[in-house]
Design an enzyme around this catalytic site. Sequence first.
Site, mmCIF file in Angstrom:
data_model
loop_
_atom_site.group_PDB
_atom_site.id
_atom_site.type_symbol
_atom_site.label_atom_id
_atom_site.label_comp_id
_atom_site.label_asym_id
_atom_site.label_seq_id
_atom_site.Cartn_x
_atom_site.Cartn_y
_atom_site.Cartn_z
ATOM 1 N N ASP A 222 0.833 -1.208 0.000
ATOM 2 C CA ASP A 222 0.000 0.000 0.000
ATOM 3 C C ASP A 222 0.864 1.253 0.000
ATOM 4 O O ASP A 222 0.552 2.247 -0.659
ATOM 5 C CB ASP A 222 -0.920 0.002 1.229
ATOM 6 C CG ASP A 222 -2.030 -1.031 1.131
ATOM 7 O OD1 ASP A 222 -2.257 -1.550 0.015
ATOM 8 O OD2 ASP A 222 -2.675 -1.313 2.163
ATOM 9 N N GLU A 249 -2.903 -2.326 -9.190
ATOM 10 C CA GLU A 249 -1.676 -1.545 -9.376
ATOM 11 C C GLU A 249 -1.692 -0.744 -10.670
ATOM 12 O O GLU A 249 -0.652 -0.280 -11.124
ATOM 13 C CB GLU A 249 -0.451 -2.476 -9.355
ATOM 14 C CG GLU A 249 -0.350 -3.419 -10.527
ATOM 15 C CD GLU A 249 -1.057 -4.761 -10.316
ATOM 16 O OE1 GLU A 249 -0.652 -5.732 -10.954
ATOM 17 O OE2 GLU A 249 -2.005 -4.809 -9.492
#
Length: 350
Positions: A222, A249
Site C-alpha cells: 500500500d 496496481e
Amino acid sequence: MNIETTTARILLVDDQTANLTSLAGILKPLQVEVDTARSGPEALAKLLRAEYALVFLDVQMPEMDGFEVAELMRGSMKTRDIPIIFVTALNTEQKYVFRGYETGAVDYLFKPLEPIIVRSKANVFLQLAEKNRQLAAKNRELDKIVGELTETRDALRVANRQLADMALRDGLTGLANRRRFDQVLSGEWTRAIRDGSELSLAMIDIDYFKLYNDAYGHQQGDVCLRRVARALENALKRSTDLLARYGGEEFVAIMPLTDREGARAIGEALRFQVEDMGLVHRMSLIADVVTVSIGLTTIRPQSLSIASADATYVGQAPARFVATADSALYQAKENGRNRVVILDSRMEEV
C-alpha cells in the site's frame, strides 16, 4: 420555547412633585415599576437608558412642554413606538387634543384624574406591551433557531460535498477513482468532438507488483501504491490532466489537448519519475527499484455522423479508446516492461 418574563416600566413626566406622587399611587395596584422625570430633557435621557411600556406625559411644563417631548420621542428609533398618554389640566378644546394626537399620543387624561380610568387605560397598554415583548422574544428565539438550522444546512452541504468527493476518490491513494475517471473521460471526449481537438490517454501498470507484495507484504505494498501515485502526480503537472487509480496496481491519465508527441513526452516523464524515486524492489526482474510500464494512445474524436467507415477506427466510443491504451500497455509489458509504447487508432505500434 421559553419566554422570559419581566416587570413592565412606566415613566411619569410632570414638573410638579405632587402630581407625580399622586399618579404613582394610582398606578401602584398594577404592580409595575414606576420612574419619574420632572422635565422634558430628564424624561428623554431616561427613555434612552431604559425600556418603558408606557409614558404619562404632562402637557404643561417649563423649558420643554409635552408636545415637544412627544415630537422628539417620535423622531428616535428607540422611543418612537412607546405609547404616550397626555395628562393635562388644559381645556378639552379639539385643537389641543388634535395637536396631541398629531405628535403621537395614543390617549388623553384630564385632571383631576380618576384612578379607575387611569388604571384601566394603563392596563390596556401594559397588556399590549407584554404581548409585544413576548412576540419579540419569540422572534429572537425563532431567529436563533433559523440561524442554527442555517448552520446545520450549511454543514450538511459541506458534508455532502465531502461525501460526494469521497465517492469519487480512491481511499488508498487519494487519486480520482474509476468512477471519476469514467465521468471525466466522457466529458473530455465530448469536448474534444466539439472543439476538434486531440485527446491522449495513458494506462500505467507497476511492474511485478505481485512479487513486490509477496516479498514486502501488503502493508508495504500500500505504501508503494501511494508513493507511485505521488510520483505520477508530480510528473503530470497540468491542471487539465486527470490521474486516476484504475484498479489494483494500474493507474490511468487523461490528457486533453495533447497530441501524440506531447503524450510520448508526458509518458516518458511519468515513467522516469517513478523510477527516479528509487523505491527498492529486489524481486523485480528488470530493475532494483519500482518501475512502471505505460501504454499510450492519442485520437481526435469524431461524432458518428463524420466517423470513418473503417470499423477498426477508434473514435466510435471512449471504451474503444481505453481498449487501445490497454493494448499499448500490454505490448509495453511484452516488450520488456519499464517502457512506453504508443499505439495509433489502428492498433499499430509507432
